[in-house]
Write a protein that holds these residues in place. Structure first.
Motif, PDB file in Angstrom:
ATOM      1  N   PRO A  11       0.823  -1.205   0.000  1.00  0.00           N
ATOM      2  CA  PRO A  11       0.000   0.000   0.000  1.00  0.00           C
ATOM      3  C   PRO A  11       0.858   1.256   0.000  1.00  0.00           C
ATOM      4  N   VAL A  12       0.232   2.383  -0.338  1.00  0.00           N
ATOM      5  CA  VAL A  12       0.924   3.664  -0.419  1.00  0.00           C
ATOM      6  C   VAL A  12       0.535   4.513   0.789  1.00  0.00           C
ATOM      7  N   PRO A  13       1.501   4.999   1.574  1.00  0.00           N
ATOM      8  CA  PRO A  13       1.142   5.905   2.670  1.00  0.00           C
ATOM      9  C   PRO A  13       0.465   7.149   2.127  1.00  0.00           C
ATOM     10  N   LEU A  14      -0.607   7.555   2.774  1.00  0.00           N
ATOM     11  CA  LEU A  14      -1.311   8.754   2.335  1.00  0.00           C
ATOM     12  C   LEU A  14      -0.394   9.974   2.390  1.00  0.00           C
ATOM     13  N   ASP A  15       0.504  10.010   3.361  1.00  0.00           N
ATOM     14  CA  ASP A  15       1.433  11.127   3.465  1.00  0.00           C
ATOM     15  C   ASP A  15       2.345  11.213   2.248  1.00  0.00           C
ATOM     16  N   ALA A  16       2.699  10.062   1.647  1.00  0.00           N
ATOM     17  CA  ALA A  16       3.542  10.077   0.453  1.00  0.00           C
ATOM     18  C   ALA A  16       2.818  10.710  -0.718  1.00  0.00           C
ATOM     19  N   LEU A  17       1.509  10.498  -0.796  1.00  0.00           N
ATOM     20  CA  LEU A  17       0.707  11.106  -1.858  1.00  0.00           C
ATOM     21  C   LEU A  17       0.592  12.614  -1.630  1.00  0.00           C
ATOM     22  N   LEU A  18       0.411  12.999  -0.380  1.00  0.00           N
ATOM     23  CA  LEU A  18       0.328  14.429  -0.057  1.00  0.00           C
ATOM     24  C   LEU A  18       1.652  15.143  -0.305  1.00  0.00           C
ATOM     25  N   HIS A  39      -4.659   1.656  -0.907  1.00  0.00           N
ATOM     26  CA  HIS A  39      -4.401   0.475  -1.726  1.00  0.00           C
ATOM     27  C   HIS A  39      -4.715   0.708  -3.198  1.00  0.00           C
ATOM     28  N   TRP A  40      -5.535   1.698  -3.486  1.00  0.00           N
ATOM     29  CA  TRP A  40      -5.850   2.049  -4.865  1.00  0.00           C
ATOM     30  C   TRP A  40      -6.675   3.323  -4.873  1.00  0.00           C
ATOM     31  N   ALA A  41      -6.850   3.885  -6.070  1.00  0.00           N
ATOM     32  CA  ALA A  41      -7.676   5.086  -6.241  1.00  0.00           C
ATOM     33  C   ALA A  41      -8.900   4.716  -7.077  1.00  0.00           C
ATOM     34  N   HIS A  42     -10.052   5.276  -6.692  1.00  0.00           N
ATOM     35  CA  HIS A  42     -11.303   4.947  -7.371  1.00  0.00           C
ATOM     36  C   HIS A  42     -12.151   6.211  -7.484  1.00  0.00           C
TER      37      HIS A  42
END
Length: 492
Positions: A11-18, A39-42
């Motif tokens: 999974p991708v940490p939300l902080d990494a996306l921010l 885990h994914w974007a929808h």
């Protein structure tokens, strides 16, 4: 077991996306928890997205579904359904439908603990989804690299002179926790890593009993692994595949997908290191041992072991205490022989002449000349001397020199033996003097190297050599005298 709905990707940490400056995402509600992962974007504009979510999504919406005049009740129901479905976060796109994120939506996300991200007009939902998959690919590559490096380090540890403690130490370091090997009776044989405390130690030992096979049960009566969670630690027990009751237990603060692979590799290696190999050769060794105990001569039982000529190898671990039986077995496996004996600080290996003896990392080896069974005691002495010389000269492997023809062969054996006995008679009653003189001459009169080879102080060497010179009434600085003494010592 992991949730089957979650894909086998990190999974991708939300902080990494921010943290992605190209996206410009901003958290405006919900907890700032670094443990939140996506885990994914929808993308969905359904008023009730619950039926279309699997859990772990970053749900993206531009608010098309929001009716005019929607109040707090609408947004509370909307957010609660996302949370119920296991959604990780909500991304709300500003424009073209809404100029700002509705305040009621912010309040609902804050109340339900759902992270709410503001997606600026310049950022498309496709760009957000692409960023999620890019981060997943990077995480997958990093995870595969971590697993590969762990596998290599475990394999290297298994080849060390102390393989079991080394494998456990590497496993504990890679998992960031504790690794324990339990014996067939439930006793702890070895452990590595941070001690998790009495409660966890007890729980892990009990978990090991769940998978340990019993002689009264079928081989498949118990599971091969079991897991539990105690004091925030993930406990796992693996029954080793040799069927002899050994169990590997681990306790780690988290359980990533790669950790299972790493622990499985360690379990396989430990199964090989602790397992007893049952084969026809094993039956031959057992028969040979029985016959020796019943009085048979070595030459009579040697055919049961295979081969006519053999070599003796003496090995000593580099910079370590006395080797244990597991380390000795590992050395035998590296040399290709299971005929291994631990004698104090030295491991002795008997191997057929046809097998090449190579260097073994972490060991200093002395190798005898090939010998028939009746000459095994002499070969054992040769290997011991070769090992002593190897340690003194800091050489990883030293073979006993055996030339097909030498000057000593030109003298009739009976006359050579008689001359040797007469020459060495003054010191023959003192094995320490004889051994010291032999070692000192073989090392070209080096006091320090002789002291290392004999494990004595250099002053002791000096005293013994002086005593030899006095008893033999010889000038040991004379090369002719040294050569004649060396000739005599080779005959004894």
């Amino acid at each position: 077991m992991p949730d089957p709905a979650v894909p086998p990707t990190p999974p991708v940490p939300l902080d990494a996306l921010l943290a992605r400056a190209d996206l410009g995402l901003r958290r405006i509600a919900g907890p700032a928890d670094p443990a939140v992962v996506v885990h994914w974007a929808h993308t969905s504009e359904m008023a009730d997205p619950y039926p279309y979510l699997l859990g772990g999504e970053l749900l993206l919406s531009a608010g098309v579904h929001v009716p005019d005049g929607a109040g707090a009740g609408y947004f509370d129901a909307y957010v609660s359904r996302i949370v119920a479905a296991g959604g990780a976060a909500l991304g709300f796109g500003v424009a073209p439908v809404h100029d700002t994120v509705p305040g009621a939506l912010v309040e609902a996300c804050e109340m339900h603990g759902l992270p709410l991200l503001e997606v600026p007009p310049r950022t498309t939902f496709s760009a957000v989804a692409r960023a999620v998959w890019q981060l997943m690919a990077q995480a997958r590559t990093a995870e595969l690299r971590r697993v590969t490096e762990a596998q290599q380090s475990l394999a290297t540890a298994a080849a060390r002179p102390d393989p079991v403690p080394s494998v456990l130490q590497q496993l504990a370091r890679r998992l960031g926790g504790r690794a324990v090997l339990y014996g067939p009776e439930g006793t702890r044989i070895a452990a590595a890593g941070t001690d998790p405390g009495e409660e966890t130690r007890t729980a892990l030992a009990k978990l090991a009993e769940v998978v340990r096979p019993s002689g009264q049960e079928p081989s498949d009566a118990r599971p091969s692994s079991a897991s539990d969670t105690v004091a925030g630690l993930r406990l796992v027990a693996h029954a080793l595949g040799n069927g002899e009751g050994f169990v590997l237990g681990t306790a780690a603060p988290q359980r990533d997908a790669g950790d299972h692979t790493i622990a499985s590799v360690a379990a396989v290696l430990l199964s090989l290191l602790t397992g007893e190999r049952h084969s026809g050769s094993g039956a031959g060794r057992s028969s040979a041992l029985v016959r020796l105990l019943l009085g048979a001569a070595p030459a009579e039982v040697a055919p049961l072991l295979g081969g006519d000529r053999w070599r003796v190898v003496h090995g000593r671990p580099d910079g370590r205490a006395a080797p244990d039986p597991v380390a000795a077995s590992a050395l035998g496996a590296a040399l290709g022989s299971s005929l291994v004996d631990v004698s104090g600080e030295v491991v002795r290996v008997l191997m057929p002449d046809g097998r090449t003896v190579e260097r073994v990392p972490g060991w200093t080896l002395g190798v005898s000349a090939a010998a028939a069974p009746r000459d095994w005691p002499a070969a054992d002495t040769q290997a011991a001397r070769a090992l002593a010389r190897a340690r003194a000269t800091r050489t990883a492997l030293l073979r006993h020199g055996d030339r097909p023809t030498a000057l000593t062969d030109l003298v009739p054996p009976a006359e050579a033996d008689a001359h040797a006995r007469a020459l060495l008679a003054p010191i023959e009653q003192s094995p320490a003097l004889v051994d010291t003189l032999r070692t000192w001459l073989s090392l070209h009169g080096s006091w320090d190297r002789t002291a290392v080879a004999l494990d004595v102080h250099r002053n002791t060497v000096r005293q013994r050599i002086a005593r030899c010179a006095s008893l033999l009434d010889a000038d040991l600085d004379d090369p002719d005298v040294r050569m004649e003494l060396w000739f005599a010592l080779r005959r004894t």
